[in-house]
Design a protein around this motif. Sequence first.
Motif, PDB file in Angstrom:
ATOM      1  N   GLY A  10       0.772  -1.270  -0.105  1.00 12.46           N
ATOM      2  CA  GLY A  10       0.049   0.150   0.483  1.00 12.46           C
ATOM      3  C   GLY A  10       0.590   1.219   0.187  1.00 12.46           C
ATOM      4  N   LEU A  11       0.596   2.113  -0.184  1.00 10.17           N
ATOM      5  CA  LEU A  11       1.090   3.837   0.313  1.00 10.17           C
ATOM      6  C   LEU A  11       1.454   4.027   1.811  1.00 10.17           C
ATOM      7  N   VAL A  12       2.245   4.226   1.761  1.00 11.87           N
ATOM      8  CA  VAL A  12       2.811   5.032   3.360  1.00 11.87           C
ATOM      9  C   VAL A  12       3.594   6.200   3.171  1.00 11.87           C
ATOM     10  N   SER A  17       4.746   1.933   8.491  1.00 11.53           N
ATOM     11  CA  SER A  17       5.203   1.000   8.842  1.00 11.53           C
ATOM     12  C   SER A  17       3.708  -0.054   8.322  1.00 11.53           C
ATOM     13  N   LEU A  18       4.819  -1.046   7.384  1.00  9.65           N
ATOM     14  CA  LEU A  18       3.712  -2.514   6.907  1.00  9.65           C
ATOM     15  C   LEU A  18       4.437  -3.409   7.095  1.00  9.65           C
ATOM     16  N   GLY A 115       3.200 -10.387  -6.628  1.00  9.52           N
ATOM     17  CA  GLY A 115       3.938  -8.966  -6.707  1.00  9.52           C
ATOM     18  C   GLY A 115       3.101  -7.752  -5.511  1.00  9.52           C
ATOM     19  N   THR A 116       3.454  -7.174  -4.675  1.00  5.28           N
ATOM     20  CA  THR A 116       2.094  -6.494  -4.176  1.00  5.28           C
ATOM     21  C   THR A 116       3.556  -4.659  -3.881  1.00  5.28           C
ATOM     22  N   GLN A 117       2.056  -4.081  -4.591  1.00  5.80           N
ATOM     23  CA  GLN A 117       2.653  -2.148  -4.903  1.00  5.80           C
ATOM     24  C   GLN A 117       3.777  -2.002  -3.263  1.00  5.80           C
ATOM     25  N   VAL A 118       4.598  -1.535  -2.874  1.00 12.26           N
ATOM     26  CA  VAL A 118       4.480  -0.669  -1.692  1.00 12.26           C
ATOM     27  C   VAL A 118       4.805   0.614  -2.591  1.00 12.26           C
TER      28      VAL A 118
END
Length: 122
Positions: A10-12, A17-18, A115-118
Amino acid sequence: QIQLVESGGGLVQPGGSLRLSCAASGNIDSISVMGWYRQAPGKERELVATAGSGGSTNTADSVKGRFTISRDNRRNTVYLQMNSLKPEDTAVYYCNANRVYSAYYPGPRDYWGEGTQVTVSS
């Protein structure tokens, strides 16, 4: 059919933190190593961290002290706790299962998640 399903991206904001999760499903006897890699735009995929089935871990210098990998062997799941995130951590994070053994095929095989977007941005 063995699949890796990632979640938690996600967007941080910078400093945030994620926690990423990756669960391997299918007919699995054992997985030697599970880990995380990442690929930023215009760059090659790079190792972030790996966790062996016996508890050993390996973490890239660029994230050491900020990211922690852990693994639940019973659930064939690997986690990546990411703290003190920086804009340069922005990338697609991929889960990898290395040397997966199954009664349904001879020899070990390797698998990748989608894949997961950070994204780390203010």
